[in-house]
Design an enzyme around this catalytic site. Structure first.
Site: not given
Length: 488
Positions: A164, A272, A238, A216, A218, A375
């Site tokens: 996906k 990331c 990750e 993606g 958290t 982030e």
């Protein structure tokens, strides 16, 4: 391979450089996700793929690598158009995608089953078996590289897959799957579903999926961990990061600033492991900030399809606006806007509808500020001064993430010493974002669990079966013995 024929409403896929619709892609329905999993399961239980000799599966992967290499130019341009990353960056990154297929083909060809020590008349060995149907959920920022990283390992070990892609960047994934089909991968081995969060959640929770690999945010990773735990499925996640880059005063501040610019602004900061938190020793702080600002101001912003462009747009208007808000937050908290902020004002007509943000440097920040803790996922470098090595390490580790970190120093002993103390899954010294198929990729704390790439990823797509064979000539008659002996 099967892409489900979606009956749901079509979703517009945008070119983030202009805001224009490239094409529409229909979201898969929940029933079609179920169909994709069933197709993958049928290919696993009744198809040839898991039962193929290792050498034959390895040859399939090598053919896939060659096919991807042949289609490279088409894939570069399609991905750049879909996610806005400059073509020079995309070409440099995607030219490495075939390496992952070749690396995992090599692991497969070289794989050995372990023979284990065992007391008495026994031969004990292990066999590795594929898990079954694996779901791979990929992000918008590096669609093909991240897909290839997991897909190549899953296929090498005999699994079938449902992919996906991000709903914002499905186009290069759909093109890659077609390339694999034309290269001879059997039907049903790789399947694609498209859509947003509901599609991803259903795939993650599906009882027929034995493992989920997700890249993606958290919170998405936390939800995936809960959903897979309910049925004891595996998950590799990750997730987010707030990568600290420690710059010591024995480093050349101009050279470190060049490296910092790449760490902070490559992929428009949408990575990331983007270097978004620069911890700089006070002795060179001002010189470093000035050099970083000069480099930021020199970066050419423009059409991602133009080889001269060095910084493209963010993925969406929503993300652009969020980044701009975070820059304002930093200034409100007391950070100094050295350069950048806002959108470029000199873009040509078609690009004015794009989602651009100028490369930004915030200095005079503290480690407690939101811009130093959260982030941002945009081209924003936050500079925080530190006093000494202990202060640098304490500030670097004072964050909920633990994906990547960087160290800039000329002192070899310090480099090793500091790298050992940093709580991060990956540490670069005097460089950034270096990756290889053999290097495990992943983090700790709220940056996720498990590893992509390397033998760690290859092995995690399998389960271990231990076989114990009694080799003695006499019967194993426990109850017929006068002295049965040891009970194991």
């Amino acid at each position: 391979m099967t892409q489900t024929d979606a009956a749901a409403a079509a979703r517009p896929v945008l070119n983030p450089a202009t805001g224009e619709v490239i094409q529409t892609v229909a979201d898969s329905t929940i029933a079609e996700v179920d169909d994709a999993v069933r197709t993958a399961r049928a290919a696993f239980t009744g198809g040839p793929w898991p039962a193929l000799p290792r050498s034959e599966r390895a040859r399939h992967l090598l053919r896939a690598a060659d096919a991807v290499e042949s289609a490279a130019e088409t894939l570069y341009r399609l991905e750049t158009r879909n996610n806005g990353r400059p073509i020079t960056e995309t070409r440099a990154q995607l030219s490495r995608v075939p390496e992952w297929f070749r690396y995992n083909a090599g692991l497969l060809a070289a794989q050995r089953d372990a023979v284990l020590p065992s007391d008495g008349p026994y031969l004990t060995y292990q066999r590795r078996a594929p898990l079954g149907v694996c779901g791979i959920i990929t992000p918008f920022n590096h669609p093909l590289l991240i897909l290839a990283r997991s897909l190549s390992a899953a296929l090498a070990t005999g699994n079938t897959v449902v992919v996906k892609p991000s709903e914002t960047t499905p186009l290069s994934t759909l093109a890659l799957v077609e390339v694999l089909r034309e290269a001879g991968l059997p039907d049903g081995v790789v399947n694609v579903v498209t859509g947003g969060r509901d599609v991803g959640e259903h795939l993650t929770a599906h009882p027929g999926v034995a493992k989920i690999t997700l890249t993606g945010g958290t919170e998405a990773g936390r939800a995936a961990a809960v959903a897979t735990a309910a049925r004891f499925a595996r998950v590799t996640a990750e997730l987010g990061g707030k990568t600290p880059i420690l710059v010591f005063d024995d480093a050349d501040p101009a050279a470190a600033a060049e490296g910092a610019a790449f760490a902070a602004f490559v992929a428009a900061g949408q990575s990331c492991v983007a270097g978004s938190r620069f911890l700089v020793q006070r002795g060179i702080h001002d010189e470093f900030v000035a050099a970083l600002a000069r480099r930021a101001e020199s970066i050419r912003i423009g059409d991602p399809a133009d080889p001269a462009t060095r910084l493209g747009p963010l993925i969406s208007a929503v993300q652009r606006d969020r980044v701009l808000r975070m820059i304002d937050v930093g200034v409100e908290e007391g950070a100094r806007l050295v350069t950048g902020g806002g959108v470029p004002g000199d873009l040509p007509g078609p690009l004015r509808g794009g989602f651009y943000v100028r490369p930004t440097v915030l200095a005079g920040a503290t480690n407690a500020m939101r811009v130093a803790q959260e982030e941002i996922f945009g081209p924003v470098a936050v500079v925080v001064p530190f006093d000494d090595e202990d202060d640098a390490v304490a500030k670097a580790n004072d964050n909920r993430y633990g994906l990547g970190a960087g160290v800039w120093t000329r002192d070899v002993a310090r480099a090793h010493r500091v790298a050992d103390r940093l709580v991060a899954g990956m540490v670069w010294v005097n460089d950034h974002h270096r990756l290889e198929p053999s290097l495990p990729w992943g983090g700790t704390k709220e940056s996720g669990t498990g590893r992509d790439a390397g033998t760690e990823s290859f092995d995690d797509f399998t389960w271990i079966k231990t076989v114990v064979v009694r080799t003695a000539a006499d019967d194993a008659d426990w109850y017929g013995r006068d002295e049965p002996g040891r009970l194991n």
